[in-house]
Design a protein around this motif. Structure first.
Motif, mmCIF file in Angstrom:
data_model
loop_
_atom_site.group_PDB
_atom_site.id
_atom_site.type_symbol
_atom_site.label_atom_id
_atom_site.label_comp_id
_atom_site.label_asym_id
_atom_site.label_seq_id
_atom_site.Cartn_x
_atom_site.Cartn_y
_atom_site.Cartn_z
ATOM 1 N N ASN A 9 39.789 4.223 17.982
ATOM 2 C CA ASN A 9 38.674 3.312 17.839
ATOM 3 C C ASN A 9 37.357 4.071 17.962
ATOM 4 O O ASN A 9 36.433 3.863 17.173
ATOM 5 N N LEU A 10 37.304 4.993 18.896
ATOM 6 C CA LEU A 10 36.104 5.810 19.081
ATOM 7 C C LEU A 10 35.894 6.746 17.884
ATOM 8 O O LEU A 10 34.790 6.897 17.388
ATOM 9 N N ARG A 11 36.998 7.348 17.400
ATOM 10 C CA ARG A 11 36.909 8.279 16.270
ATOM 11 C C ARG A 11 36.460 7.564 14.990
ATOM 12 O O ARG A 11 35.642 8.076 14.241
ATOM 13 N N LYS A 12 36.982 6.364 14.751
ATOM 14 C CA LYS A 12 36.587 5.620 13.552
ATOM 15 C C LYS A 12 35.156 5.131 13.675
ATOM 16 O O LYS A 12 34.390 5.165 12.711
ATOM 17 N N GLY A 13 34.807 4.690 14.875
ATOM 18 C CA GLY A 13 33.435 4.264 15.115
ATOM 19 C C GLY A 13 32.980 3.157 14.201
ATOM 20 O O GLY A 13 33.701 2.205 13.927
ATOM 21 N N ASP A 14 31.793 3.308 13.660
ATOM 22 C CA ASP A 14 31.138 2.286 12.859
ATOM 23 C C ASP A 14 31.271 2.575 11.363
ATOM 24 O O ASP A 14 30.373 2.287 10.586
ATOM 25 N N ARG A 15 32.411 3.181 11.001
ATOM 26 C CA ARG A 15 32.593 3.558 9.591
ATOM 27 C C ARG A 15 33.682 2.712 8.933
ATOM 28 O O ARG A 15 34.557 2.176 9.596
ATOM 29 N N LEU A 16 33.614 2.661 7.611
ATOM 30 C CA LEU A 16 34.664 2.012 6.829
ATOM 31 C C LEU A 16 35.892 2.914 6.827
ATOM 32 O O LEU A 16 35.775 4.131 7.029
#
Length: 190
Positions: free
Chosen positions: A135-142
């Motif tokens: 979740n942290l790695r994906k962050g605010d990206r698609l």
């Protein structure tokens, strides 16, 4: 917020009663529909349930003695909900308590596949179980920007989907008298 889920702990000494609907199916599979012995006895006295099976243990008062119920059935049928509630727990159950990005089972949270900042809604079709690290790695990206695609596309599960998944996570204690009433709707093997 991180959630840690452990198997439901049921102590044999607690003498819980399996609660069946009037059609003799459990009210729920995960968590398994159980009442403490006190609630089961209260329901018997209020004439809301039938005793289907009993433990060898008894409770006594000066004027009364009764074996503890191990399985009870409701006298009136309770119509199951048609659609499961959209809850964090049900999202995790739908996704089998597995991060949809890496397969991890610990430190689960949930992720918006399309981030809220990019118009993503908090719905069955846009939320998946994810470990904290993913979740942290994906962050605010698609997903295509992060190169992280969920193993299973998010969807609104049916009650049957959740029951099926719930059977993969049985409680740590099942009394032998309950076995005849669990998994009646499972497909029989030839």
């Amino acid at each position: 917020m991180t959630a840690h889920f452990r198997q439901q702990t049921v102590s044999p000494q607690a003498c819980p009663a399996l609660v069946l609907n009037a059609d003799y199916r459990p009210l729920s599979y995960y968590p398994l529909s159980l009442w403490g012995w006190q609630d089961a006895i209260k329901a018997v006295f209020l004439d809301r349930v039938n005793i289907v099976s009993e433990y060898d243990k008894t409770v006594k008062s000066p004027s009364f003695e009764m074996r503890l119920p191990s399985v009870v059935s409701l006298k009136e049928y309770v119509r199951p909900t048609r659609q499961p509630a959209f809850t964090r727990f049900n999202v995790f159950l739908r996704d089998r308590f597995t991060c949809q990005y890496c397969g991890e089972h610990d430190e689960l949270t949930f992720d918006h596949v399309i981030p809220r900042s990019k118009g993503g809604a908090t719905t069955w079709e846009n939320v998946v179980a994810a470990c904290s690290a993913c979740n942290l790695r994906k962050g605010d990206r698609l997903p295509n920007e992060a190169h992280m695609t969920p193993a299973q596309a998010p969807y609104q599960p049916s009650i049957a989907d959740l029951h099926r998944n719930g059977r993969r996570f049985p409680p740590n204690y099942l009394h032998e008298s309950w076995m005849d009433y669990l998994y009646w709707d499972s497909v029989l093997e030839p």
